[in-house]
Enzyme design. Structure first.
Site: not given
Ligand SMILES: *Cc1c(COP(=O)(O)O)cnc(C)c1O
Length: 376
Positions: A45, A97, A169, A194
């Protein structure tokens, strides 16, 4: 080192123990100590060699000093907000998001972390939202699904003036096109599920910082709350990142051609894409990012028509998520943004006939033929 080279040779590109060119999957929870307190790794961890190789790699490619890998994008985002305490206030982009909106308004609010959502492409709105207890500005650019653009350098100036932590982000642009830390951000978060993973086969999140104290604080939260990424998924993510550059280049080319096609199609009303000169954020995006990415939204006359298009595509797969090698298609009003009341959705510009596509790396001729026959 240039970018594509860095994706392959950045971080720890060779296993120090065996010389293996691909960092092995250290599927291990604990480590033998040579004497009490005498160890390189203590417990997985806290630290794991496979995860550490990924964390060094993401730090390198985001132009930061320290990276942290989490079990999902949401775990990473939650950890970043856990830097703050009860009574603190955060300003966030209004069309963040959906999961980020949910954790901020339904979970973190219960711990008295208060969030005000504003259109961060409007700098005055950001300034006006600052309160005496404001501690951070949280920005997404481009946003989902309308691809609104926020000026990162200007927000960074506002953040510095008021001693606020600036969090970005960077999921949509990826470090291949945009590096928020070089534009004044303090913390970059990613849903690595993504583009970074890129193959629809791993859920993961990342944080990168460039400040020693912030790194210490994030590591403390990561180790305390425990939402770490496992070794197998860390390895998969490193494998994905190696081809990020070639994938993003290919996606960029395909996306430009699809935008051109959609703009000239009689059944398509509006096209949202930051690469269009008519897009309100075009110039700002160009000044802070080297590419426009693979997300396009467009409207057709009605939700029925949109549903019809989704039913007929062969290669554009009907699915949530984005950023993969396969092209994906969705209707935000029925899927990602269904939980937002219709009136609010329309205020945000998310019409019933809005279709969002995430462009993949299939042959462009197939993608265009697919859209042409689905729209007909
Ligand atoms: C998908 C997404 C998230 C969340 O991520 P997960 O891996 O699904 O938990 C956060 N911000 C953006 C812009 C996203 O497209």
């Amino acid at each position: 080192m240039r970018k594509k080279t860095k994706f392959i040779h950045g971080g720890i590109s060779r296993d120090p123990y065996t010389g293996a060119v691909s960092t092995p999957i250290y599927q291990v929870s604990t480590y033998k100590q040579d004497g009490v307190g005498n160890f390189k790794y203590e417990y997985s961890r806290t630290g794991n060699p496979t995860r550490e190789a990924l964390e060094k790699l993401i730090a390198d490619i985001e132009e930061g000093t320290h990276g942290f890998a989490f079990s999902s994008g949401m775990a990473a985002i939650t950890a970043a907000i856990q830097l703050f305490s009860a009574g603190d206030h955060v300003i966030a982009t209004d069309d963040v998001y959906g999961g980020t909106f949910r954790v901020m308004t339904k979970v973190l609010n219960r711990f008295n972390i208060d969030v005000t959502f504003v259109d961060t492409s409007n700098l005055d709105a950001v300034k006006e939202a600052i309160q005496p207890n404001t501690k951070a500005i949280y920005v997404e650019t481009p946003t989902n699904p309308l691809l609104k653009i926020t000026d990162l350098k200007s927000i960074s100036k506002i953040a510095k003036e008021h001693q606020l932590t600036f969090i970005v982000d960077n999921t949509f642009s990826t470090p291949y096109w945009q590096n928020p830390l070089t534009l004044g951000a303090d913390i970059v978060v990613h849903s690595a599920t993504k583009y970074l993973g890129g193959h629809s086969d791993v859920v993961a999140g990342l944080i990168v910082v460039k400040d020693e104290k912030l790194a210490e604080d994030i590591h403390f939260i990561q180790n305390s709350t425990g939402g770490i990424l496992g070794p197998q998924d860390s390895w998969l993510l490193m494998r994905g990142i190696k081809t990020l550059g070639v994938r993003m280049e290919e996606i960029e080319q395909n996306t430009k051609k699809i935008v051109e096609f959609l703009q000239n199609h009689p059944q398509v009303e509006k096209v949202y894409y930051p690469g269009l000169e008519t897009h309100p954020g075009h110039e700002i995006h160009r000044s802070q990012s080297a590419g426009f990415g693979g997300m396009i939204s467009f409207t057709v006359e009605s939700q029925e028509k949109a549903l019809d298009v989704l039913k007929k595509t062969r290669y554009f797969t009907l699915a949530e998520s984005l950023g993969a090698v396969e092209s994906l298609i969705s209707i935000p009003s029925l899927m990602t943004h269904a939980s937002i009341p219709r009136e609010r959705r329309l205020e945000l510009g998310i019409e019933d006939g809005l279709i969002r596509i995430s462009v993949g790396i299939e042959d462009i001729e197939d993608l265009l033929e697919d859209l042409e026959s689905a729209l007909r």
